[in-house]
Design an enzyme around this catalytic site. Structure first.
Site, PDB file in Angstrom:
ATOM      1  N   HIS A 119       0.888  -1.096   0.069  1.00 66.19           N
ATOM      2  CA  HIS A 119       0.050  -0.026  -0.073  1.00 66.19           C
ATOM      3  C   HIS A 119       0.874   1.226   0.004  1.00 66.19           C
ATOM      4  O   HIS A 119       0.260   2.354   0.296  1.00 66.19           O
ATOM      5  CB  HIS A 119      -0.935   0.065   1.291  1.00 66.19           C
ATOM      6  CG  HIS A 119      -2.138  -1.131   1.082  1.00 66.19           C
ATOM      7  ND1 HIS A 119      -2.960  -1.446   2.169  1.00 66.19           N
ATOM      8  CD2 HIS A 119      -2.408  -1.645  -0.217  1.00 66.19           C
ATOM      9  CE1 HIS A 119      -3.832  -2.373   1.639  1.00 66.19           C
ATOM     10  NE2 HIS A 119      -3.291  -2.877   0.458  1.00 66.19           N
ATOM     11  N   CYS A 150       7.758  20.438 -12.155  1.00 70.06           N
ATOM     12  CA  CYS A 150       6.655  20.822 -13.033  1.00 70.06           C
ATOM     13  C   CYS A 150       5.563  21.689 -12.432  1.00 70.06           C
ATOM     14  O   CYS A 150       4.867  22.064 -13.296  1.00 70.06           O
ATOM     15  CB  CYS A 150       6.222  19.569 -13.864  1.00 70.06           C
ATOM     16  SG  CYS A 150       5.064  18.526 -12.740  1.00 70.06           S
TER      17      CYS A 150
END
Ligand code: BV8
Ligand code: ZN
Length: 245
Positions: A119, A150
């Site tokens: 997980h 970005c």
């Protein structure tokens, strides 16, 4: 249920291929809130409603407040004797894999190396834009944090409900479940899929399945032995590392 503690210690001593599946209960004695325990609630919000892509899309700042709160809680926690026993037994068994649903990183902190974090990890961040991923242990001053490459939104490197498991850890887990002689299931309610089905996979393949959990769970019925106790007590006893005096 045939196995008492000495019987199962015998099984462990002769076992050459051991898989261990852990959940939040293994970190409970370290002070990490379990998912379904009362102490797991944040602002009275059900974790299941926050650990989703939809919640993040709707309010990334709120989701990050929750994850920053959990990181701060976990940062103050140390591995317990259950984590230590699992790290120690790893070296004694030729074919070993620790499959964990926990994102707290305490197994690795305890020294476990053969770990499949199915997980993800709360200490990893991933850019929702360019996909850049890195480990980040410090708190973020501004939430939600942004990607320096970005400018995209960073998200916690965990698996949210409705998302697929990471292919590497997931396939390593399935491969181990298809060959292990024994599976120990510790500290999980076995409610969340696909991990909730792992004990059944191992059992159908003829592996012995042992449960360590103070409470009955959805997999208790298929177990060859069940220990109704805390993993911090039972795991050291099972692996012959009596709890330090
Ligand atoms: C997926 C990371 C394919 C994030 C987590 C309807 C029916 C069936 C399944 C579904 C359904 N609808 C949707 C699904 C699939 C869903 C699912 O299973 N939902 C459940 C709730 C019904 N699963 C998924 O979405 C998975 N992905 O299936 O992909 C797919 C894709 C698209 C659409 C469909 C399918 C992804 C699941 C992963 C989610 N992320 N965590 C984060 O942490 O923020 S899950 C999270 O909750 C944990 O990782 C863990 O897995 C789970 C909590 O369970 P436990 O760890 O077991 O903890 P819990 O508190 O429940 O129990 C603690 C236990 O310890 C208790 O038994 C207690 O007695 C015991 N204990 C307490 N103290 C101790 C102890 N034991 C030992 N010692 C102690 N001291
Ligand atoms: Zn980016």
């Amino acid at each position: 249920m045939t196995g008492g503690i000495n019987t199962v210690r015998g099984w462990v001593r002769t076992c050459r291929s051991l898989c261990v599946l852990t959940g939040a209960g293994v970190s409970a004695e370290s002070g990490v809130p379990t998912f379904r325990g009362p102490e797991g609630l944040w602002k009275m919000r059900d974790p299941m409603t926050l650990a989703t892509p939809e919640a993040f899309a709707a309010d990334p700042r709120e989701v990050w407040e929750w994850y920053q709160w959990r990181r701060q809680r976990i940062r103050g926690c140390a591995p317990n004797p259950g984590h230590a026993a699992l790290a120690a037994v790893e070296a004694a068994i030729p074919d070993f894999l620790l499959v964990t649903q926990n994102v707290d990183g305490l197994h690795r902190l305890a020294g476990s190396r053969q770990v499949a974090e199915i997980h993800g990890s709360i200490w990893v961040v991933r850019c929702a834009g360019c996909g850049a991923e890195r480990e980040e242990r410090d708190d973020f001053a501004d939430l939600p944090p942004r990607c320096t490459a970005c400018g995209g939104l960073l998200r916690p490197g965990v698996v949210w409900f409705g998302e697929m498991l990471p292919p590497g850890p997931s396939s390593a887990a399935m491969e181990m479940l298809s060959r292990c002689e024994m599976l120990i299931v510790a500290g999980t309610s076995a409610v969340v899929a696909p991990a909730s089905g792992y004990a059944g996979v191992a059992k159908r393949r003829g592996a012995r399945v042992i449960e360590v959990n103070p409470d009955e769970t959805l997999v208790s019925a298929i177990c060859d032995a069940t220990f109704r106790g805390k993993s911090g007590d039972v795991l050291p006893a099972l692996f012959g590392h009596p709890k330090s005096a």
